[in-house]
Design an enzyme around this catalytic site. Sequence first.
Site, PDB file in Angstrom:
ATOM      1  N   CYS A   1       0.869  -1.185   0.000  1.00 55.19           N
ATOM      2  CA  CYS A   1       0.000   0.000   0.000  1.00 55.19           C
ATOM      3  C   CYS A   1       0.897   1.223   0.000  1.00 55.19           C
ATOM      4  O   CYS A   1       1.667   1.440   0.949  1.00 55.19           O
ATOM      5  CB  CYS A   1      -0.905   0.009   1.226  1.00 55.19           C
ATOM      6  SG  CYS A   1      -1.849   1.552   1.392  1.00 55.19           S
TER       7      CYS A   1
ATOM      8  N   CYS B   1      -0.482   2.797  -6.903  1.00 59.10           N
ATOM      9  CA  CYS B   1      -1.717   2.448  -6.199  1.00 59.10           C
ATOM     10  C   CYS B   1      -2.028   1.001  -6.552  1.00 59.10           C
ATOM     11  O   CYS B   1      -2.262   0.687  -7.728  1.00 59.10           O
ATOM     12  CB  CYS B   1      -2.875   3.356  -6.614  1.00 59.10           C
ATOM     13  SG  CYS B   1      -4.454   2.837  -5.892  1.00 59.10           S
TER      14      CYS B   1
END
Length: 231
Positions: free
Chosen positions: A88, A197
């Site tokens: 992440c 992302c």
Amino acid sequence: MKPNNKILGILGGMGPRSTTPFLELVLDECQGQYNAILDEEFPEIIIYSLPTPFYLDREIDHQLMQETIIKGLKKLEANGVHSIAMPCNSAHIYIDDLQSAIDTKLFNIVEQTINQLPLDSKNVTLFATQTTFASNLYQKEILAKGHTFVFESNWQNLLTEIISGIKKDKNDPNNLLLWEQLLSEVKNKTDYIIIACTDLNVVMQHNYTQAHFIDSSLALAKALVQDYLDN
């Protein structure tokens, strides 16, 4: 033959649908880096899918977010993992404090991704959440390596809409339409696109441009397995 008995840790769940694709990348790297074939030749991996208070459409409570992630890291550490990968990018805003909170090695996804850029100067752009973009984590490293950072504000609007759409329904055809529109605007202005992302893995396989993708998830998976093999 299994190289060693190290246990690898993955702190996932940010977002929830990004964890499984990352595990697949790790397993692919095991096959690619040391030819793992039999089940027993793959590493032991503990995966913790951690729900976090992350939002695309409103302010994040950074203290609460950081505390939540640290709890997750400590759970993995308590189970004896050798190292931890956190697929992440937004969570890496807190990377220094997160690493300070545990003794286990925590990989830096930004560092591993930037290392994939070529040595000669290129035009580079960034596909990320607004939170990651605003943190300037990638931009400063891109410039420090001598590259030119290229970005237009409307690209972020499209990215936010795509990421939001994936979170709501990964199979929505509109996600791909928006993705195609974004790439058509970017294709003549940049040489490298950093995918920062992990949710974008859902659409990234559909490439409508000659620009090179550098996938932060793949860079992180490579580093995790390389470290696993390092004795």
